[in-house]
Design a protein around this motif. Structure first.
Motif, PDB file in Angstrom:
ATOM      1  N   ARG A 130       0.846  -1.206   0.000  1.00  0.00           N
ATOM      2  CA  ARG A 130       0.000   0.000   0.000  1.00  0.00           C
ATOM      3  C   ARG A 130       0.875   1.248   0.000  1.00  0.00           C
ATOM      4  NH1 ARG A 130      -2.965  -3.249   3.647  1.00  0.00           N
ATOM      5  NH2 ARG A 130      -2.231  -2.103   5.486  1.00  0.00           N
ATOM      6  N   LYS A 131       1.966   1.175   0.744  1.00  0.00           N
ATOM      7  CA  LYS A 131       2.896   2.309   0.787  1.00  0.00           C
ATOM      8  C   LYS A 131       3.446   2.583  -0.614  1.00  0.00           C
ATOM      9  CE  LYS A 131       5.333   2.331   4.887  1.00  0.00           C
ATOM     10  NZ  LYS A 131       6.504   1.901   5.659  1.00  0.00           N
ATOM     11  N   ARG A 132       3.804   1.528  -1.311  1.00  0.00           N
ATOM     12  CA  ARG A 132       4.363   1.698  -2.650  1.00  0.00           C
ATOM     13  C   ARG A 132       3.307   2.192  -3.633  1.00  0.00           C
ATOM     14  NH1 ARG A 132       6.398  -3.083  -4.741  1.00  0.00           N
ATOM     15  NH2 ARG A 132       5.627  -4.313  -3.022  1.00  0.00           N
ATOM     16  N   ALA A 133       2.057   1.759  -3.435  1.00  0.00           N
ATOM     17  CA  ALA A 133       0.970   2.225  -4.315  1.00  0.00           C
ATOM     18  C   ALA A 133       0.756   3.732  -4.132  1.00  0.00           C
ATOM     19  CB  ALA A 133      -0.318   1.457  -4.019  1.00  0.00           C
ATOM     20  N   VAL A 134       0.800   4.191  -2.882  1.00  0.00           N
ATOM     21  CA  VAL A 134       0.620   5.622  -2.606  1.00  0.00           C
ATOM     22  C   VAL A 134       1.782   6.419  -3.218  1.00  0.00           C
ATOM     23  CG1 VAL A 134       0.559   7.355  -0.758  1.00  0.00           C
ATOM     24  CG2 VAL A 134      -0.827   5.272  -0.566  1.00  0.00           C
ATOM     25  N   ALA A 151       3.779   9.930  -7.602  1.00  0.00           N
ATOM     26  CA  ALA A 151       4.693  10.153  -8.730  1.00  0.00           C
ATOM     27  C   ALA A 151       3.950  10.613  -9.985  1.00  0.00           C
ATOM     28  CB  ALA A 151       5.482   8.873  -9.011  1.00  0.00           C
ATOM     29  N   VAL A 152       2.667  10.295 -10.084  1.00  0.00           N
ATOM     30  CA  VAL A 152       1.901  10.773 -11.244  1.00  0.00           C
ATOM     31  C   VAL A 152       0.957  11.921 -10.853  1.00  0.00           C
ATOM     32  CG1 VAL A 152       2.089   8.581 -12.502  1.00  0.00           C
ATOM     33  CG2 VAL A 152       0.097   8.981 -11.041  1.00  0.00           C
ATOM     34  N   GLY A 153       1.176  12.472  -9.680  1.00  0.00           N
ATOM     35  CA  GLY A 153       0.475  13.703  -9.329  1.00  0.00           C
ATOM     36  C   GLY A 153      -0.897  13.553  -8.696  1.00  0.00           C
ATOM     37  N   VAL A 154      -1.190  12.375  -8.141  1.00  0.00           N
ATOM     38  CA  VAL A 154      -2.453  12.247  -7.403  1.00  0.00           C
ATOM     39  C   VAL A 154      -2.141  11.843  -5.960  1.00  0.00           C
ATOM     40  CG1 VAL A 154      -3.876  11.673  -9.424  1.00  0.00           C
ATOM     41  CG2 VAL A 154      -2.798   9.840  -8.126  1.00  0.00           C
ATOM     42  N   VAL A 193      -8.885  14.931  -0.078  1.00  0.00           N
ATOM     43  CA  VAL A 193      -7.693  14.785  -0.926  1.00  0.00           C
ATOM     44  C   VAL A 193      -7.824  15.721  -2.133  1.00  0.00           C
ATOM     45  CG1 VAL A 193      -7.381  12.374  -0.200  1.00  0.00           C
ATOM     46  CG2 VAL A 193      -8.579  12.872  -2.331  1.00  0.00           C
ATOM     47  N   ALA A 194      -6.687  16.107  -2.695  1.00  0.00           N
ATOM     48  CA  ALA A 194      -6.712  17.109  -3.762  1.00  0.00           C
ATOM     49  C   ALA A 194      -7.074  16.497  -5.118  1.00  0.00           C
ATOM     50  CB  ALA A 194      -5.351  17.799  -3.845  1.00  0.00           C
ATOM     51  N   ARG A 195      -6.500  15.340  -5.411  1.00  0.00           N
ATOM     52  CA  ARG A 195      -6.781  14.655  -6.673  1.00  0.00           C
ATOM     53  C   ARG A 195      -6.755  13.154  -6.438  1.00  0.00           C
ATOM     54  NH1 ARG A 195      -4.983  16.916 -11.761  1.00  0.00           N
ATOM     55  NH2 ARG A 195      -3.298  15.439 -11.954  1.00  0.00           N
ATOM     56  N   CYS A 196      -7.710  12.485  -7.032  1.00  0.00           N
ATOM     57  CA  CYS A 196      -7.849  11.044  -6.807  1.00  0.00           C
ATOM     58  C   CYS A 196      -7.666  10.297  -8.116  1.00  0.00           C
ATOM     59  CB  CYS A 196      -9.229  10.766  -6.203  1.00  0.00           C
ATOM     60  SG  CYS A 196      -9.617   9.020  -6.112  1.00  0.00           S
ATOM     61  N   GLY A 197      -6.767   9.339  -8.133  1.00  0.00           N
ATOM     62  CA  GLY A 197      -6.542   8.548  -9.343  1.00  0.00           C
ATOM     63  C   GLY A 197      -7.410   7.304  -9.367  1.00  0.00           C
ATOM     64  N   THR A 253      -5.505   7.095 -14.301  1.00  0.00           N
ATOM     65  CA  THR A 253      -4.064   6.793 -14.300  1.00  0.00           C
ATOM     66  C   THR A 253      -3.871   5.462 -15.010  1.00  0.00           C
ATOM     67  OG1 THR A 253      -4.210   5.546 -12.256  1.00  0.00           O
ATOM     68  CG2 THR A 253      -3.760   7.905 -12.043  1.00  0.00           C
ATOM     69  N   ASP A 254      -2.620   5.130 -15.283  1.00  0.00           N
ATOM     70  CA  ASP A 254      -2.328   3.783 -15.775  1.00  0.00           C
ATOM     71  C   ASP A 254      -2.669   2.811 -14.651  1.00  0.00           C
ATOM     72  OD1 ASP A 254      -1.439   4.727 -18.158  1.00  0.00           O
ATOM     73  OD2 ASP A 254       0.668   4.814 -17.550  1.00  0.00           O
ATOM     74  N   SER A 255      -2.509   1.541 -14.941  1.00  0.00           N
ATOM     75  CA  SER A 255      -2.793   0.528 -13.917  1.00  0.00           C
ATOM     76  C   SER A 255      -1.623   0.464 -12.933  1.00  0.00           C
ATOM     77  CB  SER A 255      -3.038  -0.816 -14.581  1.00  0.00           C
ATOM     78  OG  SER A 255      -4.125  -0.694 -15.475  1.00  0.00           O
ATOM     79  N   LEU A 256      -1.593   1.445 -12.016  1.00  0.00           N
ATOM     80  CA  LEU A 256      -0.433   1.596 -11.130  1.00  0.00           C
ATOM     81  C   LEU A 256      -0.193   0.365 -10.264  1.00  0.00           C
ATOM     82  CD1 LEU A 256      -1.039   5.268  -9.879  1.00  0.00           C
ATOM     83  CD2 LEU A 256       0.446   4.495 -11.737  1.00  0.00           C
TER      84      LEU A 256
END
Ligand code: ZN
Ligand code: ZN
Length: 367
Positions: A7-11, A16-19, A95-99, A130-133
């Motif tokens: 989960r940490k890596r997903a966040v 990294a893509v601005g969300v 939150v400001a932006r949600c992916g 977003t892409d499939s992060l």
């Protein structure tokens, strides 16, 4: 537990893509992040906070699976679609932006998510495709996953060896598949990772022929392509064996495919481009004048899903990393004659590669 780390890596990938938040709805991604395996669920991630939304059918299951995966995610039960609830919650916590995963979201679902975001006070452009992060993170397996995949692959090998005695002239393909699948369940598999392929004779020229009522020939190839689901993870392997005496041509083509497969496995290693692994197989078949009959790519990533990244195909620039598990499965299909495919699962290691399905013999096996 690994899930917390994932989960940490997903966040971090989202940042990294601005969300600054993610709503995750694809089943394997949900499982990867919090352990939940139910058919309907969404994970909302914002910073160190995570909530799993699902419905009343899954109250007990969700709580126990999340706890087993180390906890750290709140379980919220609701009648409304989980993605809608997840978006609503994220909009409310500010939150400001949600992916969201553009590749896994239907138009209908996106409309509902947009409405929920608006109702929660979010402005235009708050929901960002977003892409499939998470699927990208899943390409590199952690230690827990590698252990599961080694066990799944080893079970696949044992099943193949067990079913060899059933490969006889006049036995219907479907019967071979049924025996294999029964043995898989008896050995503890949750199921098959995809529809078992058993083809005999000319039908081996169909790369994805269904196991049907056709009987295995007295003389000719038999292709088995199958996988188990074990501890949530897929195995995938293909063997082509021969019933009766093989002709020189059958022998020659078999050895070309085997040579291509061995060459591609040997090419696997950290830092190697997927396209170069594909080329290692393809160039062998080109030299044997069989390149046209190799009608698909060399392989694919495998894990919680039977087909995931990376793609091992011509021209692919993606570079292999330690922890990736891919298949190497060149094949040659000659309509009206026969087809041959040989497939292994290969783990990319720091030093090179480890074949996970090595236990079963690959040399031309004549039964
Ligand atoms: Zn396969
Ligand atoms: Zn495959």
């Amino acid at each position: 537990m690994h899930e917390r780390d994932r989960r940490k890596r997903a966040v971090a990938a989202a940042a990294a893509v601005g969300v600054d938040a993610l709503v995750v709805t694809h089943g394997p991604d949900v499982r990867y992040l919090c352990g939940f395996t139910g058919s309907s669920g969404a994970v909302a991630l914002a910073g160190t906070r995570g909530v799993l939304f699902t419905d009343g059918r899954y109250t007990t299951q969700a709580r126990s699976e999340v706890a087993e995966a180390g906890g750290g995610v709140r379980v919220a039960i609701d009648k409304r679609p989980p993605a809608v609830r997840a978006v609503e919650w994220l909009a409310k916590v500010g939150v400001a932006r949600c992916g969201f995963d553009g590749g896994q979201t239907t138009v209908v679902s996106l409309e509902a998510m947009r409405k929920a975001a608006k109702a929660g006070g979010a402005g235009r452009g708050w929901l960002v495709p977003t892409d499939s992060l998470v699927a990208e993170l899943r390409q590199v397996k952690d230690g827990d996953e590698i252990g599961r995949m080694q066990r799944a692959a080893a079970l696949g090998c044992r099943l193949f060896e067990g079913v060899l005695g059933e490969l006889k002239a006049r036995v219907p393909e479907a019967e071979v598949a049924a025996r294999l699948e029964f043995a898989a369940r008896m050995a503890g598999a949750e199921g098959m990772s995809f529809e078992t392929i058993v083809t005999g004779g000319q039908r081996t020229a169909l790369p994805h022929g269904r196991a049907g009522g056709t009987k295995l020939p007295k003389r000719g190839f038999v292709t088995l392509d199958f996988g188990v689901l074990l501890e949530g993870y897929c195995s995938d392997m293909t063997r082509t064996v021969h019933l009766g005496k093989a002709s020189d041509r059958e022998r020659d083509v078999y050895h070309s495919v085997l040579e291509a497969q061995v060459a591609a496995v040997a090419a696997v290693g950290p830092g190697v481009r997927c396209g170069d692994v594909d080329e290692a197989a393809r160039s062998v078949l080109r030299r044997a004048k069989l390149a046209k009959a190799f009608s698909h790519s060399t392989g694919h990533g495998v894990g919680l899903e039977i087909h995931e990244g990376p793609r091992v195909a011509a021209g692919q620039e993606q570079v292999l990393e330690p922890g990736m598990v891919i298949t190497i499965e060149p094949g040659v299909y000659l309509a009206g004659e026969f087809g041959i495919r040989i497939e292994d699962m290969v783990l990319v290691t720091a030093e090179g590669a480890e074949v996970l399905t090595a236990a079963s013999c690959k040399a031309l096996m004549q039964l």
